[in-house]
Design a protein around this motif. Structure first.
Motif, PDB file in Angstrom:
ATOM      1  N   ILE A 144     -22.030  20.680   1.504  1.00  0.00           N
ATOM      2  CA  ILE A 144     -22.331  19.791   2.627  1.00  0.00           C
ATOM      3  C   ILE A 144     -21.045  19.348   3.326  1.00  0.00           C
ATOM      4  O   ILE A 144     -21.040  19.106   4.539  1.00  0.00           O
ATOM      5  CB  ILE A 144     -23.173  18.574   2.177  1.00  0.00           C
TER       6      ILE A 144
ATOM      7  N   TRP B 178     -31.260  18.691   6.582  1.00  0.00           N
ATOM      8  CA  TRP B 178     -31.010  18.567   5.146  1.00  0.00           C
ATOM      9  C   TRP B 178     -32.203  17.862   4.508  1.00  0.00           C
ATOM     10  O   TRP B 178     -32.564  16.753   4.922  1.00  0.00           O
ATOM     11  CB  TRP B 178     -29.732  17.773   4.894  1.00  0.00           C
TER      12      TRP B 178
ATOM     13  N   ASP C   5     -25.950  27.623  -6.571  1.00  0.00           N
ATOM     14  CA  ASP C   5     -25.623  26.199  -6.706  1.00  0.00           C
ATOM     15  C   ASP C   5     -25.001  25.886  -8.066  1.00  0.00           C
ATOM     16  O   ASP C   5     -24.233  24.943  -8.196  1.00  0.00           O
ATOM     17  CB  ASP C   5     -26.908  25.384  -6.510  1.00  0.00           C
TER      18      ASP C   5
ATOM     19  N   GLY D 257     -33.651  16.327   1.143  1.00  0.00           N
ATOM     20  CA  GLY D 257     -33.363  15.856  -0.207  1.00  0.00           C
ATOM     21  C   GLY D 257     -34.542  15.106  -0.783  1.00  0.00           C
ATOM     22  O   GLY D 257     -34.563  13.869  -0.791  1.00  0.00           O
TER      23      GLY D 257
ATOM     24  N   THR E 160     -24.358  22.436  -3.570  1.00  0.00           N
ATOM     25  CA  THR E 160     -24.708  21.766  -2.323  1.00  0.00           C
ATOM     26  C   THR E 160     -23.893  20.501  -2.125  1.00  0.00           C
ATOM     27  O   THR E 160     -23.556  20.144  -0.989  1.00  0.00           O
ATOM     28  CB  THR E 160     -26.213  21.428  -2.299  1.00  0.00           C
ATOM     29  N   THR E 161     -23.545  19.836  -3.212  1.00  0.00           N
ATOM     30  CA  THR E 161     -22.744  18.619  -3.112  1.00  0.00           C
ATOM     31  C   THR E 161     -21.346  18.896  -2.562  1.00  0.00           C
ATOM     32  O   THR E 161     -20.701  18.011  -2.002  1.00  0.00           O
ATOM     33  CB  THR E 161     -22.627  17.940  -4.485  1.00  0.00           C
TER      34      THR E 161
ATOM     35  N   CYS F  55     -28.058  15.131  -3.188  1.00  0.00           N
ATOM     36  CA  CYS F  55     -26.776  15.184  -2.480  1.00  0.00           C
ATOM     37  C   CYS F  55     -26.396  13.849  -1.850  1.00  0.00           C
ATOM     38  O   CYS F  55     -25.227  13.456  -1.857  1.00  0.00           O
ATOM     39  CB  CYS F  55     -26.854  16.268  -1.408  1.00  0.00           C
TER      40      CYS F  55
ATOM     41  N   THR G 238     -32.314  22.720   1.413  1.00  0.00           N
ATOM     42  CA  THR G 238     -32.647  21.794   0.335  1.00  0.00           C
ATOM     43  C   THR G 238     -31.353  21.267  -0.268  1.00  0.00           C
ATOM     44  O   THR G 238     -30.407  22.020  -0.498  1.00  0.00           O
ATOM     45  CB  THR G 238     -33.486  22.483  -0.751  1.00  0.00           C
ATOM     46  N   CYS G 239     -31.317  19.954  -0.539  1.00  0.00           N
ATOM     47  CA  CYS G 239     -30.040  19.376  -1.002  1.00  0.00           C
ATOM     48  C   CYS G 239     -30.180  18.413  -2.173  1.00  0.00           C
ATOM     49  O   CYS G 239     -29.226  17.714  -2.516  1.00  0.00           O
ATOM     50  CB  CYS G 239     -29.324  18.696   0.160  1.00  0.00           C
TER      51      CYS G 239
END
Length: 279
Positions: free
Chosen positions: A121, A190, A96, A192, A117-118, A220, A216-217
């Motif tokens: 996605i 997802w 990440d 968060g 992750t941003t 995000c 896991t995000c």
């Protein structure tokens, strides 16, 4: 128990070569002390598609845990044995943070690029919209969660977000929440809930949930809505996105970065090495 979803007819639109490519082996390296996948964002998206399609064929499916390797998680794992155990339960750990990519270049199989992750996605949503994979959003406030889902669906027409729920609940509600999620028959969930809560929730509920991936995000959803701003591209490429965020949120992030950055850098430099290619 719910039966597995059948593969949508429009999945035929996905090139056969793309599906086959998902079966490519990939290498792992020890990154800061954790086995981390040497995958590009595109490769990670292909793995998602393959794993979710395979999960649909299994009525007793259990999701793979997809965790993010960044400075915060690596440093926390070094300080907290319980979190280290939790983090090690991941089926796939992806890079990440840009610092992780830089450190990987000390090995024979460097990570090709950062899979923040941003960013990921969006890769995942594009593949999901094309192939009919179904998303569930868990976490953040009700307003942010709803807005993030709306933004992603508007950006990727045809994307199915089959359910969502805010992240404010207690441990005694988790059984009910897992039942609620399972009723929607998601492929990708997802999560968060911030670090370390989202990792702990994922490990604790892996056997209760039915999906292909549990990802896991972090924050995000806030990036999707525009509440959090991304750093300029040059700062991202230089591994300075943390500095950009610190400048914009000094009160919330100063102590986190003051403590975690030195520990993470030390671990990335001293506990990074080659492992082996997947078979």
């Amino acid at each position: 128990m719910h039966t597995a979803l059948s593969i949508p007819a429009r999945l035929e639109a996905v090139p056969a070569a793309e599906l086959q490519a998902a079966n490519d082996c990939y290498s792992e390296i020890s990154l800061g002390g954790f086995a981390t996948a040497c995958l590009s964002r595109e490769g990670l998206a292909r793995m998602m598609l393959q794993d979710c399609l395979h999960a649909r064929e299994n009525s007793d499916r259990r999701p793979k845990l997809i965790f993010a390797s960044n400075g915060h998680a690596i440093a926390l794992a070094a300080q907290d044995k319980a979190f280290r155990f939790t983090f090690e339960q991941a089926d796939i750990i992806h890079a990440d943070g840009q610092a992780a990519v830089f450190a990987s270049r000390m090995t024979k199989t460097p990570i090709p690029e950062r899979s923040a992750t941003t960013d990921f996605i969006h890769d995942a949503a594009k593949v999901a919209a094309q192939s009919g994979l179904r998303f569930f959003f868990l976490g953040s406030t009700e307003e942010t969660n709803a807005q993030a889902a709306r933004v992603l669906q508007e950006t990727y027409p045809g994307l199915q977000i089959v359910g969502r729920r805010h992240g404010y609940f207690g441990p005694d509600e988790e059984d009910e929440i897992c039942d609620e999620i399972n009723l929607t028959l998601p492929d990708v969930i997802w999560v968060g809930l911030s670090v370390p809560l989202e990792y702990e929730f994922s490990v604790r509920n892996k056997t209760r949930l039915r999906a292909g991936w549990l990802v896991t995000c972090g924050g995000c959803y806030n990036f999707l809505t525009g509440a959090y701003k991304r750093a300029p591209k040059w700062m991202q490429a230089a591994g300075l996105e943390w500095l950009f965020r610190l400048i914009h949120e000094p009160k919330r992030l100063f102590w986190r970065y003051a403590v975690t950055n030195p520990i993470a850098i030390f671990l990335l430099l001293t506990r990074t090495s080659s492992l082996h290619a997947a078979q």
